[in-house]
Motif scaffolding. Structure first.
Motif, PDB file in Angstrom:
ATOM      1  N   GLN A 105       3.690  40.774  21.161  1.00 29.85           N
ATOM      2  CA  GLN A 105       4.564  40.362  21.832  1.00 29.85           C
ATOM      3  C   GLN A 105       4.989  38.775  21.349  1.00 29.85           C
ATOM      4  O   GLN A 105       4.712  37.837  22.282  1.00 29.85           O
ATOM      5  CB  GLN A 105       4.514  40.217  23.503  1.00 29.85           C
ATOM      6  CG  GLN A 105       3.153  39.776  23.830  1.00 29.85           C
ATOM      7  CD  GLN A 105       2.030  40.582  23.554  1.00 29.85           C
ATOM      8  OE1 GLN A 105       2.090  41.865  23.945  1.00 29.85           O
ATOM      9  NE2 GLN A 105       1.053  40.065  23.090  1.00 29.85           N
ATOM     10  N   GLY A 129      -1.711  44.109  27.950  1.00 29.76           N
ATOM     11  CA  GLY A 129      -1.407  43.401  29.203  1.00 29.76           C
ATOM     12  C   GLY A 129      -0.477  44.339  30.120  1.00 29.76           C
ATOM     13  O   GLY A 129      -1.051  44.820  31.280  1.00 29.76           O
ATOM     14  N   SER A 182      -6.748  37.315  33.934  1.00 32.32           N
ATOM     15  CA  SER A 182      -5.962  37.065  32.745  1.00 32.32           C
ATOM     16  C   SER A 182      -6.784  37.552  31.565  1.00 32.32           C
ATOM     17  O   SER A 182      -8.003  37.094  31.276  1.00 32.32           O
ATOM     18  CB  SER A 182      -6.091  35.551  32.584  1.00 32.32           C
ATOM     19  OG  SER A 182      -5.365  35.128  31.564  1.00 32.32           O
ATOM     20  N   LYS A 183      -6.190  38.314  30.614  1.00 33.07           N
ATOM     21  CA  LYS A 183      -6.847  39.221  29.552  1.00 33.07           C
ATOM     22  C   LYS A 183      -7.473  37.693  28.764  1.00 33.07           C
ATOM     23  O   LYS A 183      -8.491  37.744  28.436  1.00 33.07           O
ATOM     24  CB  LYS A 183      -5.926  39.995  28.739  1.00 33.07           C
ATOM     25  CG  LYS A 183      -6.396  40.605  27.683  1.00 33.07           C
ATOM     26  CD  LYS A 183      -5.559  41.350  27.051  1.00 33.07           C
ATOM     27  CE  LYS A 183      -5.871  41.939  25.752  1.00 33.07           C
ATOM     28  NZ  LYS A 183      -5.063  42.701  25.089  1.00 33.07           N
ATOM     29  N   THR A 184      -6.579  36.917  28.634  1.00 35.32           N
ATOM     30  CA  THR A 184      -7.002  35.879  27.502  1.00 35.32           C
ATOM     31  C   THR A 184      -7.645  34.657  28.455  1.00 35.32           C
ATOM     32  O   THR A 184      -8.230  33.923  27.643  1.00 35.32           O
ATOM     33  CB  THR A 184      -5.652  35.280  26.987  1.00 35.32           C
ATOM     34  OG1 THR A 184      -4.885  34.707  27.959  1.00 35.32           O
ATOM     35  CG2 THR A 184      -5.000  36.179  25.942  1.00 35.32           C
ATOM     36  N   ILE A 243      -0.208  36.817  35.799  1.00 38.04           N
ATOM     37  CA  ILE A 243       1.186  37.071  35.591  1.00 38.04           C
ATOM     38  C   ILE A 243       1.464  38.166  34.574  1.00 38.04           C
ATOM     39  O   ILE A 243       0.580  38.526  33.888  1.00 38.04           O
ATOM     40  CB  ILE A 243       1.811  35.468  35.111  1.00 38.04           C
ATOM     41  CG1 ILE A 243       3.157  35.721  35.223  1.00 38.04           C
ATOM     42  CG2 ILE A 243       1.141  35.414  33.711  1.00 38.04           C
ATOM     43  CD1 ILE A 243       3.562  34.221  35.130  1.00 38.04           C
ATOM     44  N   GLY A 244       2.640  38.613  34.376  1.00 37.68           N
ATOM     45  CA  GLY A 244       3.176  39.821  33.486  1.00 37.68           C
ATOM     46  C   GLY A 244       2.242  40.902  33.719  1.00 37.68           C
ATOM     47  O   GLY A 244       2.088  41.207  35.074  1.00 37.68           O
ATOM     48  N   GLY A 245       1.437  41.491  32.774  1.00 40.83           N
ATOM     49  CA  GLY A 245       0.744  42.678  33.069  1.00 40.83           C
ATOM     50  C   GLY A 245      -0.447  42.425  33.957  1.00 40.83           C
ATOM     51  O   GLY A 245      -0.671  43.585  34.559  1.00 40.83           O
ATOM     52  N   SER A 246      -0.858  41.086  34.257  1.00 41.89           N
ATOM     53  CA  SER A 246      -1.962  41.013  35.126  1.00 41.89           C
ATOM     54  C   SER A 246      -1.452  40.803  36.389  1.00 41.89           C
ATOM     55  O   SER A 246      -2.249  40.572  37.218  1.00 41.89           O
ATOM     56  CB  SER A 246      -2.724  39.677  34.668  1.00 41.89           C
ATOM     57  OG  SER A 246      -3.253  39.970  33.373  1.00 41.89           O
ATOM     58  N   GLN A 258       8.978  44.873  32.099  1.00 40.07           N
ATOM     59  CA  GLN A 258       7.914  44.401  31.087  1.00 40.07           C
ATOM     60  C   GLN A 258       7.282  45.582  30.054  1.00 40.07           C
ATOM     61  O   GLN A 258       7.278  45.199  28.910  1.00 40.07           O
ATOM     62  CB  GLN A 258       6.734  43.831  31.946  1.00 40.07           C
ATOM     63  CG  GLN A 258       5.760  42.993  30.891  1.00 40.07           C
ATOM     64  CD  GLN A 258       4.252  42.878  31.202  1.00 40.07           C
ATOM     65  OE1 GLN A 258       3.948  43.424  32.319  1.00 40.07           O
ATOM     66  NE2 GLN A 258       3.596  41.999  30.481  1.00 40.07           N
ATOM     67  N   VAL A 280       7.502  36.320  23.201  1.00 40.88           N
ATOM     68  CA  VAL A 280       7.071  35.429  24.792  1.00 40.88           C
ATOM     69  C   VAL A 280       6.078  34.500  24.214  1.00 40.88           C
ATOM     70  O   VAL A 280       5.951  33.393  24.843  1.00 40.88           O
ATOM     71  CB  VAL A 280       6.453  36.551  25.690  1.00 40.88           C
ATOM     72  CG1 VAL A 280       6.313  36.126  27.092  1.00 40.88           C
ATOM     73  CG2 VAL A 280       6.989  37.888  25.518  1.00 40.88           C
ATOM     74  N   THR A 300      -3.715  31.939  30.033  1.00 38.60           N
ATOM     75  CA  THR A 300      -2.457  31.907  30.355  1.00 38.60           C
ATOM     76  C   THR A 300      -1.957  30.472  31.324  1.00 38.60           C
ATOM     77  O   THR A 300      -2.837  30.589  32.371  1.00 38.60           O
ATOM     78  CB  THR A 300      -1.937  32.887  30.897  1.00 38.60           C
ATOM     79  OG1 THR A 300      -2.035  34.127  29.846  1.00 38.60           O
ATOM     80  CG2 THR A 300      -0.605  33.127  31.165  1.00 38.60           C
ATOM     81  N   LYS A 328       5.797  30.244  25.190  1.00 43.34           N
ATOM     82  CA  LYS A 328       4.948  29.724  26.165  1.00 43.34           C
ATOM     83  C   LYS A 328       4.408  28.662  25.059  1.00 43.34           C
ATOM     84  O   LYS A 328       4.035  27.343  25.812  1.00 43.34           O
ATOM     85  CB  LYS A 328       3.531  30.583  26.037  1.00 43.34           C
ATOM     86  CG  LYS A 328       3.372  31.624  26.875  1.00 43.34           C
ATOM     87  CD  LYS A 328       2.219  32.454  26.744  1.00 43.34           C
ATOM     88  CE  LYS A 328       2.081  33.606  27.422  1.00 43.34           C
ATOM     89  NZ  LYS A 328       0.691  34.342  27.410  1.00 43.34           N
ATOM     90  N   GLU A 344       9.326  44.305  26.556  1.00 47.25           N
ATOM     91  CA  GLU A 344       8.213  43.572  25.992  1.00 47.25           C
ATOM     92  C   GLU A 344       7.579  44.499  24.824  1.00 47.25           C
ATOM     93  O   GLU A 344       7.462  43.892  23.825  1.00 47.25           O
ATOM     94  CB  GLU A 344       7.076  43.096  26.944  1.00 47.25           C
ATOM     95  CG  GLU A 344       6.401  41.938  26.241  1.00 47.25           C
ATOM     96  CD  GLU A 344       5.471  41.336  27.277  1.00 47.25           C
ATOM     97  OE1 GLU A 344       5.965  40.316  27.976  1.00 47.25           O
ATOM     98  OE2 GLU A 344       4.115  41.726  27.445  1.00 47.25           O
TER      99      GLU A 344
END
Ligand code: F6P
Length: 541
Positions: free
Chosen positions: A499, A268, A207-209, A155-158, A350, A502, A212, A506, A354
């Protein structure tokens, strides 16, 4: 270290404010009438890209003062700091090195005393070899077949960048089906899965993290779908993880061979150049993926080395600041005359909003001027039949970027391309010149109606005219907006690479989710409580 300079306190800002008094009511039509050389004065030709910014409310003096502003806030140093791995993302204590991902030189790029180039080159090799094995069919499904489809879960940048690029490069696609799941929306998730065969589908969990919630919950559902479809055999062959959190991906069930890296120095929204873009490479082949990177790299060199007067991203940023901070125009539209760039405005939203949706200066105080512009858009010609009426005759002024291509990918005898491009040229001309006096249709003789058919023009636009839509030109186009975004953040004296807003959203969603689960609504404002209680009482009725 990145400097903390309030732009509104600079000498050039003060001069721009005075200069604005002279320019506010100047009509572009008159500027063109006075200077037959205006277009040749206000354009930049770079590689296969022509940037015409003559249809803007500027004079030579405006440009000079805007360039002075860029110099006064230390833009030159800020640009080299970014490329050189200085920790310019101060609020997260990180370097910002999406540009390193597309740097093919041998030059090391040091973050403190660590050369990031080695891990970047190793990841590129991993993308290349996985892509080649996958497309050739050497990398097989759990029962020895060739894969037919790929799902990118992120999602988002991913999601936005890779999805936009894969759409844009439709003419370079192989026959592998590529699908994107981003939203936590069961209706869409299962509608997509129902059309696919788990036995021949590869799932990229991006997903970078790797925390998410939307991505992880979707990934769990899809993993369940794979387990059923494959009778629990070889599920890990059907999963790839792209993340900065290797352990989490492995814990999830991704095999260690199938984890691709991400790093904290790539945000992201700037990550499609990394393994986050694996779906691009699988869809169009590694060679085209590399072309995309090379195009971006060429633009990086242009950004790094050109004088501000000849520097397209810098000029775009300065024009945008001129309108946002002096004229008070709050929004900007981006209108690509290519159906294949349908997702481009969403990606820019984004990237730009963002990044520059910030209200604190770099020393943590509230800004006393406007920052991030609102970005929106749609493809032309279609947009003309949707919202262009407001551009022409509405009360608001919305600066527009027109993006068009000289040649279509597929040259056909009875091509519609000239029709498309006639609209492209015609719209910016109409927005500049307007139409007053003589009407443009047979009804113009009717004096009562003719005033409704007048429009006054003087609506600013940039034109980006590119040779053709290729992986290379697309890479340059995306990088152009990335750098425009950075320049604006520098001038506005804000931090563009965090960011926190955002992230707070979450956090709130997680709390509400547990309240819904327990069926107990805690204290909220009366509207939120009312809505949550209504939701609970109506749920499953
Ligand atoms: O929307 C907030 C955000 O943190 C974006 O910046 C990021 O691109 C997106 O969520 C997805 O994050 P991740 O790749 O860590 O799943």
């Amino acid at each position: 270290m990145i400097r903390n300079i309030n732009p509104s306190g600079t000498v050039s800002w003060h001069k721009l404010r005075n200069h604005f008094q002279e320019m506010e009511y100047v009509r572009m039509q008159d500027l063109f009438a006075e200077d037959s050389e205006r277009a040749s004065r206000f354009h930049v030709k770079w590689n296969e890209l022509l940037f015409d910014y003559s249809k803007n409310k500027i004079s030579e003096e405006t440009l000079r003062l805007l360039v002075d502003l860029a110099e006064e806030v230390g833009l030159k140093k800020a640009i080299s700091d970014m490329f050189e791995g200085v920790r310019i993302n101060v609020t997260e204590n990180r370097a910002v090195l999406h540009t390193a991902l597309r740097d093919f030189s041998d030059k090391p790029i040091m973050v403190d005393s660590f050369d990031v180039k080695n891990e970047i080159v190793a990841a590129r090799k991993q993308i290349k070899s996985f892509t080649e094995e996958f497309i050739s069919g050497n990398y097989k499904t759990s029962n020895g077949q060739k894969f037919t489809d790929v799902i990118n879960v992120g999602i988002g940048g991913s999601d936005l960048g890779p999805k936009m690029v894969v759409n844009a490069l439709e003419n370079y696609r192989n026959d592998i089906g590529v699908h994107y799941i981003s939203n936590v929306d069961d209706d869409y998730l299962y509608a997509t899965l129902d059309k696919l065969d788990p036995k021949t589908t590869l799932v990229l969990i991006v997903s970078k993290t790797f925390t998410t919630q939307e991505t992880i919950e979707n990934a769990k559902r899809i993993k369940g779908w794979l387990e059923v479809g494959l009778d629990g055999v070889g599920v890990d062959r059907h999963m790839v993880g792209v993340t900065a959190s290797y352990e989490e991906a492995v814990k999830f069930g991704v095999s260690t061979d199938n984890v691709f890296p991400m790093w904290d120095y790539v945000g992201g929204r700037f990550s499609l150049w990394s393994a986050v873009g694996l779906s691009i490479s699988l869809a169009v082949g590694y060679k085209n993926f590399e072309e995309l990177l090379l195009g971006a790299n060429e633009l990086d060199e242009h950004f790094k080395n050109s004088s501000f007067e000849e520097n397209i991203p810098v000029l775009m940023a300065l024009l945008s600041i001129w309108y946002n901070n002096f004229y008070g125009y709050e929004t900007e539209a981006v209108v690509p005359y290519s159906q294949l760039l349908e997702r481009f405005p969403a990606h820019l939203q984004q990237m730009i909003m963002e990044s520059n949706g910030k209200n604190k200066t770099r020393d943590g105080y509230p800004v006393n001027y406007q920052t991030g512009t609102l970005i929106w858009g749609e493809v032309g010609v279609s947009a003309q039949h949707a919202f262009f009426q407001l551009f022409h005759q509405g009360t608001k002024v919305i600066p527009i970027d027109f993006i068009g291509f000289v040649n279509p990918f597929i040259g056909r005898e009875n091509s519609n391309h000239d029709i498309l491009m006639s609209n492209f040229f015609g719209q910016s001309e109409a927005l500049l010149n307007g139409k007053v006096g003589e009407g443009y249709s047979e009804d113009s003789n009717n004096e009562n109606l003719s005033s409704f058919k007048e429009f006054y023009g003087n609506k600013p636009s940039n034109t980006l005219l590119i040779e053709s839509l290729t992986p290379r030109s697309l890479g340059a186009l995306i990088a152009l907006y990335e750098h425009k975004t950075y320049v604006q953040g520098i001038i506005w004296n804000i931090f563009s690479f965090d960011q926190f807003g955002v992230e707070y959203g979450k956090f709130l969603a997680k709390n509400i989710q547990s309240e819904i689960k327990q069926g107990i609504i805690n204290k909220h404002d009366s509207s939120t409580s009312f809505l949550l209680n209504y939701y609970l009482s109506e749920k499953n009725h």
